[in-house]
Design a protein around this motif. Sequence first.
Motif, PDB file in Angstrom:
ATOM      1  N   VAL A  20       0.862  -1.175   0.000  1.00 55.34           N
ATOM      2  CA  VAL A  20       0.000   0.000   0.000  1.00 55.34           C
ATOM      3  C   VAL A  20       0.901   1.228   0.000  1.00 55.34           C
ATOM      4  N   GLU A  21       0.531   2.248  -0.769  1.00 59.36           N
ATOM      5  CA  GLU A  21       1.236   3.524  -0.699  1.00 59.36           C
ATOM      6  C   GLU A  21       0.319   4.523  -0.034  1.00 59.36           C
ATOM      7  N   GLY A  22       0.852   5.256   0.932  1.00 59.03           N
ATOM      8  CA  GLY A  22       0.046   6.214   1.654  1.00 59.03           C
ATOM      9  C   GLY A  22       0.814   7.466   2.024  1.00 59.03           C
ATOM     10  N   THR A  23       0.038   8.480   2.387  1.00 52.29           N
ATOM     11  CA  THR A  23       0.594   9.764   2.796  1.00 52.29           C
ATOM     12  C   THR A  23       0.179  10.036   4.239  1.00 52.29           C
ATOM     13  N   LYS A  41     -15.069  11.775   2.378  1.00 53.98           N
ATOM     14  CA  LYS A  41     -14.863  11.332   0.995  1.00 53.98           C
ATOM     15  C   LYS A  41     -13.418  10.970   0.663  1.00 53.98           C
ATOM     16  N   LYS A  42     -12.613  10.738   1.695  1.00 53.35           N
ATOM     17  CA  LYS A  42     -11.236  10.282   1.501  1.00 53.35           C
ATOM     18  C   LYS A  42     -11.057   9.009   2.321  1.00 53.35           C
ATOM     19  N   PHE A  43     -10.137   8.151   1.887  1.00 53.77           N
ATOM     20  CA  PHE A  43      -9.924   6.869   2.542  1.00 53.77           C
ATOM     21  C   PHE A  43      -8.675   6.923   3.419  1.00 53.77           C
ATOM     22  N   PHE A  44      -8.884   6.642   4.712  1.00 49.14           N
ATOM     23  CA  PHE A  44      -7.790   6.709   5.678  1.00 49.14           C
ATOM     24  C   PHE A  44      -7.606   5.380   6.410  1.00 49.14           C
ATOM     25  N   LEU A  45      -6.358   5.105   6.748  1.00 53.27           N
ATOM     26  CA  LEU A  45      -6.024   4.019   7.662  1.00 53.27           C
ATOM     27  C   LEU A  45      -5.895   4.614   9.048  1.00 53.27           C
ATOM     28  N   LYS A  46      -6.402   3.906  10.045  1.00 55.24           N
ATOM     29  CA  LYS A  46      -6.243   4.325  11.434  1.00 55.24           C
ATOM     30  C   LYS A  46      -4.778   4.143  11.844  1.00 55.24           C
ATOM     31  N   LYS A  81      -1.259  13.917   9.906  1.00 53.61           N
ATOM     32  CA  LYS A  81      -1.227  13.822  11.377  1.00 53.61           C
ATOM     33  C   LYS A  81      -0.827  12.403  11.746  1.00 53.61           C
ATOM     34  N   ASP A  82      -1.743  11.632  12.374  1.00 51.82           N
ATOM     35  CA  ASP A  82      -1.395  10.257  12.723  1.00 51.82           C
ATOM     36  C   ASP A  82      -2.181   9.237  11.891  1.00 51.82           C
ATOM     37  N   HIS A  83      -2.913   9.704  10.857  1.00 50.33           N
ATOM     38  CA  HIS A  83      -3.653   8.830   9.952  1.00 50.33           C
ATOM     39  C   HIS A  83      -2.917   8.761   8.610  1.00 50.33           C
ATOM     40  N   VAL A  84      -3.240   7.735   7.838  1.00 47.90           N
ATOM     41  CA  VAL A  84      -2.610   7.566   6.536  1.00 47.90           C
ATOM     42  C   VAL A  84      -3.673   7.641   5.446  1.00 47.90           C
ATOM     43  N   LEU A  85      -3.478   8.552   4.523  1.00 49.24           N
ATOM     44  CA  LEU A  85      -4.368   8.739   3.384  1.00 49.24           C
ATOM     45  C   LEU A  85      -3.930   7.801   2.264  1.00 49.24           C
ATOM     46  N   VAL A  86      -4.880   6.997   1.771  1.00 49.43           N
ATOM     47  CA  VAL A  86      -4.626   6.112   0.640  1.00 49.43           C
ATOM     48  C   VAL A  86      -5.461   6.628  -0.523  1.00 49.43           C
ATOM     49  N   SER A  87      -4.812   7.003  -1.608  1.00 53.34           N
ATOM     50  CA  SER A  87      -5.500   7.623  -2.746  1.00 53.34           C
ATOM     51  C   SER A  87      -5.905   6.628  -3.830  1.00 53.34           C
ATOM     52  N   ASP A  88      -5.149   5.555  -4.001  1.00 57.44           N
ATOM     53  CA  ASP A  88      -5.418   4.582  -5.058  1.00 57.44           C
ATOM     54  C   ASP A  88      -6.745   3.853  -4.796  1.00 57.44           C
ATOM     55  N   LYS A  89      -7.708   3.999  -5.724  1.00 52.50           N
ATOM     56  CA  LYS A  89      -9.064   3.433  -5.555  1.00 52.50           C
ATOM     57  C   LYS A  89      -9.057   1.910  -5.483  1.00 52.50           C
ATOM     58  N   ASP A  90      -8.230   1.259  -6.316  1.00 57.38           N
ATOM     59  CA  ASP A  90      -8.162  -0.207  -6.280  1.00 57.38           C
ATOM     60  C   ASP A  90      -7.618  -0.688  -4.938  1.00 57.38           C
ATOM     61  N   MET A  91      -6.610   0.003  -4.435  1.00 53.57           N
ATOM     62  CA  MET A  91      -6.029  -0.372  -3.145  1.00 53.57           C
ATOM     63  C   MET A  91      -7.031  -0.125  -2.021  1.00 53.57           C
ATOM     64  N   HIS A 104     -10.249  -0.381  -2.195  1.00 50.22           N
ATOM     65  CA  HIS A 104     -11.210  -1.495  -2.255  1.00 50.22           C
ATOM     66  C   HIS A 104     -10.606  -2.763  -1.646  1.00 50.22           C
ATOM     67  N   SER A 105      -9.366  -3.051  -2.003  1.00 52.22           N
ATOM     68  CA  SER A 105      -8.675  -4.222  -1.474  1.00 52.22           C
ATOM     69  C   SER A 105      -8.538  -4.142   0.051  1.00 52.22           C
ATOM     70  N   LEU A 106      -8.169  -2.966   0.542  1.00 54.36           N
ATOM     71  CA  LEU A 106      -8.034  -2.759   1.986  1.00 54.36           C
ATOM     72  C   LEU A 106      -9.378  -2.941   2.697  1.00 54.36           C
ATOM     73  N   GLU A 107     -10.427  -2.357   2.137  1.00 55.95           N
ATOM     74  CA  GLU A 107     -11.764  -2.457   2.751  1.00 55.95           C
ATOM     75  C   GLU A 107     -12.225  -3.900   2.866  1.00 55.95           C
ATOM     76  N   LEU A 108     -11.999  -4.681   1.821  1.00 57.93           N
ATOM     77  CA  LEU A 108     -12.398  -6.084   1.841  1.00 57.93           C
ATOM     78  C   LEU A 108     -11.698  -6.865   2.943  1.00 57.93           C
ATOM     79  N   LYS A 109     -10.480  -6.461   3.282  1.00 55.61           N
ATOM     80  CA  LYS A 109      -9.701  -7.140   4.325  1.00 55.61           C
ATOM     81  C   LYS A 109      -9.917  -6.539   5.710  1.00 55.61           C
TER      82      LYS A 109
END
Length: 189
Positions: free
Chosen positions: A8-11, A39-44, A14-24, A26-31
């Motif tokens: 995964v590539e992320g930015t 309207k943005k996808f973040f990892l905790k 603060k202490d969250h990670v923004l993932v911009s790639d739509k396919d990634m 979707h893959s992350l959400e499924l797991k």
Amino acid sequence: MSELDSKVEGTLVKDHVLVSDKDMQHSLELKGFGEEMKKKFFLKPFESLYLLYVDKLKLFRGKTLVDFDSMMTECMKVDPDSFTKFLIYRDLRTKGYVAKDGFGFGSDFRVYERGQFGEKGAKYVVFGMTEGKREKIGLLQKQIEDITTMGKEPVIAVIERRGEVIYYKVSKIQFHQNKDQPGFSGIES
């Protein structure tokens, strides 16, 4: 770790990670990773730490690569319990469970039975305690009652001094006053 096929590539934001790639995303959400916020996808933070730990996240702050230790430092500035959350999350993931943010009981997670993520609600609420750290029994009792009221099973994850996680399933118990009952006599000498 076979959970994710590619890195995964992320930015770091603060202490969250923004993932911009739509396919990634979707893959992350499924797991069971990440969530959409504004309207943005973040990892905790605990998810990001875990993915860094298992070498499945390439994390950037601007053009600078961020490693596990730097990310942990950032997380600890925002939440002093970040290391405890990471240890519990890592242990649950390693054992095949999907864990999401809890309901605000401190270091807690909603945990889904293996293979049930996305199909059923979480069965457990796991909350962490560090060995040797004092906790008020009244607070523990209230947490157990609140979790039970939600229809979830409370589980305490105790972090040992060596970093191992030991789980204790807990339940509410009602003690009745010990009264003399007909047919029973006290101890006589």
